[in-house]
Motif scaffolding. Structure first.
Motif, PDB file in Angstrom:
ATOM      1  N   UNK A  15      -5.156  28.745 -20.859  1.00 57.27           N
ATOM      2  CA  UNK A  15      -6.333  27.905 -20.635  1.00 57.27           C
ATOM      3  C   UNK A  15      -7.576  28.384 -21.374  1.00 57.27           C
ATOM      4  N   UNK A  16      -7.595  29.653 -21.792  1.00 54.36           N
ATOM      5  CA  UNK A  16      -8.762  30.167 -22.515  1.00 54.36           C
ATOM      6  C   UNK A  16      -8.329  31.344 -23.368  1.00 54.36           C
ATOM      7  N   UNK A  17      -9.038  31.545 -24.464  1.00 51.93           N
ATOM      8  CA  UNK A  17      -8.764  32.639 -25.392  1.00 51.93           C
ATOM      9  C   UNK A  17     -10.098  33.076 -25.968  1.00 51.93           C
ATOM     10  N   UNK A  18     -10.427  34.356 -25.785  1.00 56.12           N
ATOM     11  CA  UNK A  18     -11.711  34.874 -26.276  1.00 56.12           C
ATOM     12  C   UNK A  18     -11.491  36.164 -27.051  1.00 56.12           C
ATOM     13  N   UNK A  19     -12.056  36.241 -28.246  1.00 54.07           N
ATOM     14  CA  UNK A  19     -12.051  37.491 -28.989  1.00 54.07           C
ATOM     15  C   UNK A  19     -12.977  38.455 -28.266  1.00 54.07           C
ATOM     16  N   UNK A  20     -12.516  39.688 -28.058  1.00 56.13           N
ATOM     17  CA  UNK A  20     -13.309  40.680 -27.332  1.00 56.13           C
ATOM     18  C   UNK A  20     -13.128  42.051 -27.974  1.00 56.13           C
ATOM     19  N   UNK A  21     -14.094  42.911 -27.708  1.00 61.55           N
ATOM     20  CA  UNK A  21     -13.977  44.316 -28.085  1.00 61.55           C
ATOM     21  C   UNK A  21     -13.341  45.070 -26.918  1.00 61.55           C
ATOM     22  N   UNK A  22     -12.984  46.313 -27.154  1.00 59.61           N
ATOM     23  CA  UNK A  22     -12.422  47.149 -26.085  1.00 59.61           C
ATOM     24  C   UNK A  22     -13.421  47.296 -24.937  1.00 59.61           C
ATOM     25  N   UNK A  26     -12.987  46.119 -21.048  1.00 59.48           N
ATOM     26  CA  UNK A  26     -13.194  47.028 -19.918  1.00 59.48           C
ATOM     27  C   UNK A  26     -14.132  46.407 -18.886  1.00 59.48           C
ATOM     28  N   UNK A  27     -15.182  45.716 -19.344  1.00 60.86           N
ATOM     29  CA  UNK A  27     -16.106  45.038 -18.417  1.00 60.86           C
ATOM     30  C   UNK A  27     -15.391  43.930 -17.651  1.00 60.86           C
ATOM     31  N   UNK A  28     -14.558  43.158 -18.331  1.00 57.67           N
ATOM     32  CA  UNK A  28     -13.785  42.110 -17.658  1.00 57.67           C
ATOM     33  C   UNK A  28     -12.864  42.715 -16.601  1.00 57.67           C
ATOM     34  N   UNK A  29     -12.255  43.846 -16.932  1.00 59.15           N
ATOM     35  CA  UNK A  29     -11.322  44.495 -16.007  1.00 59.15           C
ATOM     36  C   UNK A  29     -12.033  44.995 -14.760  1.00 59.15           C
ATOM     37  N   UNK A  30     -13.339  45.287 -14.859  1.00 62.00           N
ATOM     38  CA  UNK A  30     -14.097  45.714 -13.683  1.00 62.00           C
ATOM     39  C   UNK A  30     -14.282  44.582 -12.678  1.00 62.00           C
ATOM     40  N   UNK A  71      -5.275  48.973 -20.218  1.00 57.19           N
ATOM     41  CA  UNK A  71      -4.654  47.881 -20.977  1.00 57.19           C
ATOM     42  C   UNK A  71      -4.115  48.396 -22.309  1.00 57.19           C
ATOM     43  N   UNK A  72      -4.859  49.282 -22.969  1.00 59.88           N
ATOM     44  CA  UNK A  72      -4.415  49.862 -24.255  1.00 59.88           C
ATOM     45  C   UNK A  72      -3.147  50.688 -24.055  1.00 59.88           C
ATOM     46  N   UNK A  73      -3.116  51.529 -23.042  1.00 59.82           N
ATOM     47  CA  UNK A  73      -1.927  52.349 -22.783  1.00 59.82           C
ATOM     48  C   UNK A  73      -0.708  51.473 -22.515  1.00 59.82           C
ATOM     49  N   UNK A  74      -0.917  50.368 -21.812  1.00 59.69           N
ATOM     50  CA  UNK A  74       0.179  49.432 -21.565  1.00 59.69           C
ATOM     51  C   UNK A  74       0.698  48.857 -22.873  1.00 59.69           C
ATOM     52  N   UNK A  75      -0.209  48.434 -23.751  1.00 62.02           N
ATOM     53  CA  UNK A  75       0.194  47.857 -25.031  1.00 62.02           C
ATOM     54  C   UNK A  75       0.985  48.863 -25.863  1.00 62.02           C
ATOM     55  N   UNK A  76       0.510  50.098 -25.933  1.00 58.57           N
ATOM     56  CA  UNK A  76       1.197  51.141 -26.701  1.00 58.57           C
ATOM     57  C   UNK A  76       2.583  51.401 -26.118  1.00 58.57           C
ATOM     58  N   UNK A  77       2.663  51.548 -24.795  1.00 62.02           N
ATOM     59  CA  UNK A  77       3.942  51.825 -24.147  1.00 62.02           C
ATOM     60  C   UNK A  77       4.927  50.677 -24.320  1.00 62.02           C
ATOM     61  N   UNK A  78       4.466  49.457 -24.063  1.00 63.62           N
ATOM     62  CA  UNK A  78       5.369  48.300 -24.165  1.00 63.62           C
ATOM     63  C   UNK A  78       5.858  48.106 -25.598  1.00 63.62           C
ATOM     64  N   UNK A  79       4.986  48.294 -26.581  1.00 67.74           N
ATOM     65  CA  UNK A  79       5.407  48.164 -27.982  1.00 67.74           C
ATOM     66  C   UNK A  79       6.487  49.198 -28.295  1.00 67.74           C
ATOM     67  N   UNK A  80       6.312  50.419 -27.835  1.00 76.20           N
ATOM     68  CA  UNK A  80       7.299  51.480 -28.061  1.00 76.20           C
ATOM     69  C   UNK A  80       8.607  51.171 -27.341  1.00 76.20           C
ATOM     70  N   UNK A  90      -3.701  50.688 -32.407  1.00 72.88           N
ATOM     71  CA  UNK A  90      -3.882  49.290 -32.030  1.00 72.88           C
ATOM     72  C   UNK A  90      -5.366  48.984 -31.918  1.00 72.88           C
ATOM     73  N   UNK A  91      -5.736  47.751 -32.239  1.00 77.21           N
ATOM     74  CA  UNK A  91      -7.107  47.285 -32.066  1.00 77.21           C
ATOM     75  C   UNK A  91      -7.127  46.216 -30.992  1.00 77.21           C
ATOM     76  N   UNK A  92      -8.124  46.292 -30.138  1.00 77.65           N
ATOM     77  CA  UNK A  92      -8.299  45.232 -29.140  1.00 77.65           C
ATOM     78  C   UNK A  92      -8.696  43.965 -29.885  1.00 77.65           C
ATOM     79  N   UNK A  93      -8.031  42.871 -29.574  1.00 82.78           N
ATOM     80  CA  UNK A  93      -8.294  41.623 -30.276  1.00 82.78           C
ATOM     81  C   UNK A  93      -8.930  40.573 -29.379  1.00 82.78           C
ATOM     82  N   UNK A  94      -8.376  40.406 -28.183  1.00 80.46           N
ATOM     83  CA  UNK A  94      -8.788  39.255 -27.377  1.00 80.46           C
ATOM     84  C   UNK A  94      -8.354  39.426 -25.939  1.00 80.46           C
ATOM     85  N   UNK A  95      -8.809  38.470 -25.147  1.00 79.87           N
ATOM     86  CA  UNK A  95      -8.298  38.305 -23.792  1.00 79.87           C
ATOM     87  C   UNK A  95      -7.874  36.846 -23.673  1.00 79.87           C
TER      88      UNK A  95
END
Length: 160
Positions: A15-22, A26-30, A71-80, A90-95
């Motif tokens: 329903x939504x896609x936003x480019x975001x920085x790391x 982190x603010x969204x996750x709070x 979220x970054x650790x999850x991405x690294x682990x899942x990719x591996x 990895x670079x944070x791209x979006x939410x």
């Protein structure tokens, strides 16, 4: 690129896609959980897709966060785990925001990206039965997640 929302065959919707920085992620996750991460891995203008053994479709590598993971650790682990690719750059791209069914809920998904310089040695495993390099300009076939394909199309131009 298709207008949002986009639905898959099960009724889930992007329903939504936003480019975001790391930092923005982190603010969204709070303010609410970001329970999963995916990775858009690009090489030679194509995106790595894996054939998921459970959902029986082509999708981006990724999965659910484990307790204590970022979220970054999850991405690294899942990719591996899913591909055999050991990547820390990895670079944070979006939410991405979803309306999901079974059970009904709204979730955020962290989206990371990486540009691969060489063809990685991919490992078939219990989760990933096969791999393919998909060009975002190609159509989405019935065996591919339209949600993941749309995410790939939105992220790939920034790293191709």
């Amino acid at each position: 690129m298709a207008a949002l929302p986009i639905r898959d065959f099960a009724g889930n919707a992007l329903v939504d896609f936003r480019l975001v920085t790391e930092e923005e992620l982190a603010c969204l996750a709070e303010h609410g959980p970001v329970p999963a991460s995916v990775v858009v891995a690009v090489r030679a203008n194509a995106v790595l897709m894996m054939f998921d053994s459970w959902r029986k479709q082509w999708e981006l590598p990724g999965g659910t966060r484990e307790p204590g993971e970022s979220a970054r650790q999850t991405a690294v682990r899942e990719l591996r785990e899913e591909t055999g690719i050991h990547a820390v750059d990895l670079s944070c791209a979006a939410v991405a925001e979803f309306d999901l069914v079974k059970p009904d809920r709204r979730e955020l998904l962290a989206v990371y990206q990486i540009r691969l310089q060489a063809v990685p040695r991919l490992m078939v495993n219990d989760e990933a039965l096969d791999f393919r390099w998909w060009r975002p300009s190609e159509p989405v076939d019935e065996n591919m997640s339209p949600l993941d394909a749309d995410i790939a199309r939105r992220v790939a131009p920034s790293i191709i």
